[in-house]
Write a protein that holds these residues in place. Structure first.
Motif, PDB file in Angstrom:
ATOM      1  N   PRO A  91      30.873  29.016  47.530  1.00 41.50           N
ATOM      2  CA  PRO A  91      30.732  27.984  46.491  1.00 41.50           C
ATOM      3  C   PRO A  91      29.755  28.429  45.408  1.00 41.50           C
ATOM      4  O   PRO A  91      28.810  29.173  45.656  1.00 41.50           O
ATOM      5  CB  PRO A  91      30.191  26.773  47.268  1.00 41.50           C
ATOM      6  N   SER A  92      29.975  27.953  44.212  1.00 42.17           N
ATOM      7  CA  SER A  92      29.121  28.333  43.087  1.00 42.17           C
ATOM      8  C   SER A  92      27.728  27.713  43.220  1.00 42.17           C
ATOM      9  O   SER A  92      27.563  26.590  43.700  1.00 42.17           O
ATOM     10  CB  SER A  92      29.754  27.873  41.767  1.00 42.17           C
ATOM     11  N   THR A  93      26.738  28.488  42.778  1.00 42.81           N
ATOM     12  CA  THR A  93      25.366  27.982  42.734  1.00 42.81           C
ATOM     13  C   THR A  93      25.016  27.434  41.351  1.00 42.81           C
ATOM     14  O   THR A  93      23.870  27.008  41.125  1.00 42.81           O
ATOM     15  CB  THR A  93      24.377  29.098  43.103  1.00 42.81           C
ATOM     16  N   ALA A  94      25.987  27.456  40.434  1.00 44.46           N
ATOM     17  CA  ALA A  94      25.741  26.920  39.097  1.00 44.46           C
ATOM     18  C   ALA A  94      25.588  25.404  39.158  1.00 44.46           C
ATOM     19  O   ALA A  94      26.202  24.730  39.978  1.00 44.46           O
ATOM     20  CB  ALA A  94      26.882  27.299  38.158  1.00 44.46           C
ATOM     21  N   ARG A  95      24.760  24.881  38.265  1.00 41.95           N
ATOM     22  CA  ARG A  95      24.531  23.432  38.249  1.00 41.95           C
ATOM     23  C   ARG A  95      25.691  22.663  37.642  1.00 41.95           C
ATOM     24  O   ARG A  95      25.867  21.474  37.920  1.00 41.95           O
ATOM     25  CB  ARG A  95      23.255  23.131  37.469  1.00 41.95           C
ATOM     26  N   SER A  96      26.487  23.339  36.808  1.00 45.06           N
ATOM     27  CA  SER A  96      27.571  22.649  36.108  1.00 45.06           C
ATOM     28  C   SER A  96      28.869  23.426  36.270  1.00 45.06           C
ATOM     29  O   SER A  96      28.879  24.614  36.611  1.00 45.06           O
ATOM     30  CB  SER A  96      27.240  22.502  34.614  1.00 45.06           C
ATOM     31  N   TYR A 297      24.228  43.797  32.370  1.00 47.05           N
ATOM     32  CA  TYR A 297      24.401  42.345  32.374  1.00 47.05           C
ATOM     33  C   TYR A 297      24.250  41.887  33.826  1.00 47.05           C
ATOM     34  O   TYR A 297      25.100  42.194  34.672  1.00 47.05           O
ATOM     35  CB  TYR A 297      25.771  41.974  31.813  1.00 47.05           C
ATOM     36  N   SER A 298      23.190  41.160  34.140  1.00 50.23           N
ATOM     37  CA  SER A 298      22.840  40.820  35.516  1.00 50.23           C
ATOM     38  C   SER A 298      23.416  39.481  35.941  1.00 50.23           C
ATOM     39  O   SER A 298      23.224  38.459  35.267  1.00 50.23           O
ATOM     40  CB  SER A 298      21.310  40.801  35.670  1.00 50.23           C
ATOM     41  N   CYS A 299      24.105  39.485  37.097  1.00 49.97           N
ATOM     42  CA  CYS A 299      24.668  38.268  37.677  1.00 49.97           C
ATOM     43  C   CYS A 299      23.911  37.950  38.970  1.00 49.97           C
ATOM     44  O   CYS A 299      22.958  38.650  39.331  1.00 49.97           O
ATOM     45  CB  CYS A 299      26.155  38.464  37.954  1.00 49.97           C
ATOM     46  N   ASP A 300      24.324  36.906  39.662  1.00 48.96           N
ATOM     47  CA  ASP A 300      23.615  36.478  40.858  1.00 48.96           C
ATOM     48  C   ASP A 300      24.363  36.799  42.147  1.00 48.96           C
ATOM     49  O   ASP A 300      23.901  36.453  43.234  1.00 48.96           O
ATOM     50  CB  ASP A 300      23.362  34.963  40.795  1.00 48.96           C
ATOM     51  N   SER A 301      25.540  37.444  42.023  1.00 57.34           N
ATOM     52  CA  SER A 301      26.325  37.810  43.192  1.00 57.34           C
ATOM     53  C   SER A 301      27.198  39.004  42.824  1.00 57.34           C
ATOM     54  O   SER A 301      27.206  39.456  41.671  1.00 57.34           O
ATOM     55  CB  SER A 301      27.186  36.612  43.636  1.00 57.34           C
ATOM     56  N   LYS A 336      26.017  30.210  32.707  1.00 61.10           N
ATOM     57  CA  LYS A 336      26.651  30.402  34.004  1.00 61.10           C
ATOM     58  C   LYS A 336      27.212  29.058  34.442  1.00 61.10           C
ATOM     59  O   LYS A 336      26.508  28.045  34.429  1.00 61.10           O
ATOM     60  CB  LYS A 336      25.649  30.906  35.044  1.00 61.10           C
ATOM     61  N   LEU A 337      28.511  29.051  34.819  1.00 65.42           N
ATOM     62  CA  LEU A 337      29.169  27.811  35.205  1.00 65.42           C
ATOM     63  C   LEU A 337      30.086  28.068  36.406  1.00 65.42           C
ATOM     64  O   LEU A 337      30.592  29.179  36.591  1.00 65.42           O
ATOM     65  CB  LEU A 337      30.010  27.256  34.042  1.00 65.42           C
TER      66      LEU A 337
END
Length: 478
Positions: A91-96, A297-301, A336-337
């Protein structure tokens, strides 16, 4: 008493990996054919006498032997190795959530995507390719024999690379096999440039095949699991477990090699740069002329996919946690969405829309305009339309034999005649209609090539490599 003749054609580096089996049982002749290791297709035909059945079978066997088939033992050669990309989606960790305008579910994980001026294309692991309008209307479906690895465009021709080693041209009314990749190549990704097919594979190899489906050259890079191959006039850019390697288009040598932060899982290109998404949570931009890393370009996964706006003004990425990102050219993260539809396995940006295909088999259209993104970040998104395929949607499948192609006795107005001629040991296709270069070869399905056969196509177009490609319907001229 029945008799069976079993033949195989398996050329080193040539792409063919097929069998042909003829059984005579009294007055019945059965023909089974297909890829080695698969069940294949079966056709039967009745004859008025045993003698005529035996003569027809002998003729069929003779035709195949003249094409290079040889007697073999069933099961002596293994089926081609196929690796399906193992992906997980958290699941996404984005808030929106992203402002998804519409979503079309294909019922299987989808890697193939292409968005052109008129249509959206999506191909999944069931072998289904659907075309939709930019508004989400389902226009057509292509049913291919095996899972779709990727969809690639070369000018306005669209090709689907499948797990069975066949690359299908989807530009005509019926899809046809334009290339067949050698069985010892476990395909991971494909790209086509001016009719030249470039194949990246599991072992970190790169294989190059010309428009006539003939082997040109191959190289082995320093890393394995090559999920990226992109090509232009200057080089072939090969992304693998050890980074990105650029080779001269003619195979004469390595131009440069750059180690990336992590193994490459996806690649994109613009005129001056290539982009590599990796398993170390980054997309890196490399200069095409030198391989120098220009931006990160840095992402979180783990990054499964990436794309750009024209010229690299914006860089987009999709990760293993069902999120999509947008960066400025210099690497600044803009947003990030969450996707709301699984992790994006491939993506493409066009006209302020970001199109993604995902682990749950969805093709989703995201409004990437500034206003829509700002609203989404504040928690306001439109209600996504779930698109359904209509019962009457046309479905197209590949023509397997010459007999399956429509027979006409006259050339329709505007039609172009293409004839099969023998050139040494090869069968070539040449245009015989006046006004075309008679010495140029035509990219044409191999399984439809029989010396002396003639076909009518709607149009042929000259390619930069000095050959013709067909467009429209293919019909046999009787």
């Amino acid at each position: 008493m029945s008799t069976t003749t079993y033949l195989e054609l398996s050329e080193d580096g040539g792409g063919a990996h097929k069998f042909y089996e003829v059984t005579v049982d009294g007055t019945t002749v059965s023909v089974r054919y297909g890829r080695i290791g698969a069940a294949g297709q079966l056709k039967t035909q009745q004859f008025p006498s045993v003698a005529k059945a035996q003569a027809a079978a002998a003729k069929k066997v003779g035709e195949k032997v003249r094409k290079g088939y040889a007697p073999a033992v069933p099961g002596g050669r293994a089926a081609r190795s196929v690796t399906r990309r193992q992906v997980s989606s958290a699941p996404s960790t984005a808030r929106s959530v992203a402002p998804v305008l519409w979503r079309f579910r294909t019922d299987a994980a989808a890697f193939g995507i292409h968005i052109d001026e008129d249509r959206c294309w999506v191909g999944n692991q069931n072998g289904d390719v659907h075309t939709l309008g930019h508004d989400g209307e389902v226009l057509a479906r292509y049913r291919l024999p095996d899972g779709v690895k990727c969809l690639v465009a070369d000018d306005f021709w669209i090709y689907a690379g499948c797990d069975d080693g066949t690359v299908y041209d989807l530009s005509s009314k019926l899809p046809f096999a334009a290339y067949e990749i050698a069985a010892d190549v476990d395909i991971f990704w494909l790209d086509i440039h001016e009719g030249v097919l470039n194949v990246a594979d599991r072992q970190g190899g790169l294989t190059v095949i010309d428009h006539e489906d003939e082997f040109q050259w191959s190289r082995r890079s320093t890393g394995d699991h090559a999920w990226m191959v992109r090509r232009d006039d200057r080089a072939v850019y090969h992304g693998h477990g050890g980074g990105v390697t650029a080779y001269a288009p003619d195979g004469s040598g390595e131009l440069w090699h750059t180690g990336t932060r992590g193994a490459v899982l996806f690649g994109w290109q613009e005129d001056r740069s290539v982009y590599a998404g990796t398993d170390r949570r980054v997309v890196q931009r490399l200069a095409k002329d030198s391989g120098r890393i220009e931006a990160t370009y840095s992402c979180d996964s783990v990054v499964y996919s990436c794309a750009t706006a024209p010229g690299g003004r914006y860089v987009f990425a999709g990760d293993a946690s069902s999120s999509v990102y947008c960066f400025a050219e210099d690497g600044t993260r803009l947003w990030k969405l969450g996707t709301g539809a699984g992790s994006a396995l491939s993506m493409q940006y066009r006209d302020q829309k970001l199109y993604i295909v995902t682990t749950d088999g969805s093709l989703a259209c995201i409004d990437a305009g500034e206003a829509a993104i700002a609203d989404a970040q504040r928690g306001t998104v439109p209600t996504a339309r779930d698109i359904k395929s209509a019962a009457g949607t046309p479905t197209y499948t590949p023509a397997r034999t010459a007999e399956a192609v429509e027979l006409v006795t006259a050339v329709p107005a505007g039609g172009v005649v293409v004839a099969c001629v023998r050139d040494g040991s090869r069968l070539r296709m040449r245009v015989t209609t006046p006004g075309y270069a008679p010495e140029w070869n035509v990219q044409f399905p191999r399984h439809l090539r029989e010396a002396g056969a003639r076909y009518v196509v709607d149009a042929v177009h000259a390619s930069a490599g000095g050959f013709y490609r067909v467009q429209g319907e293919i019909r046999r001229l009787g």
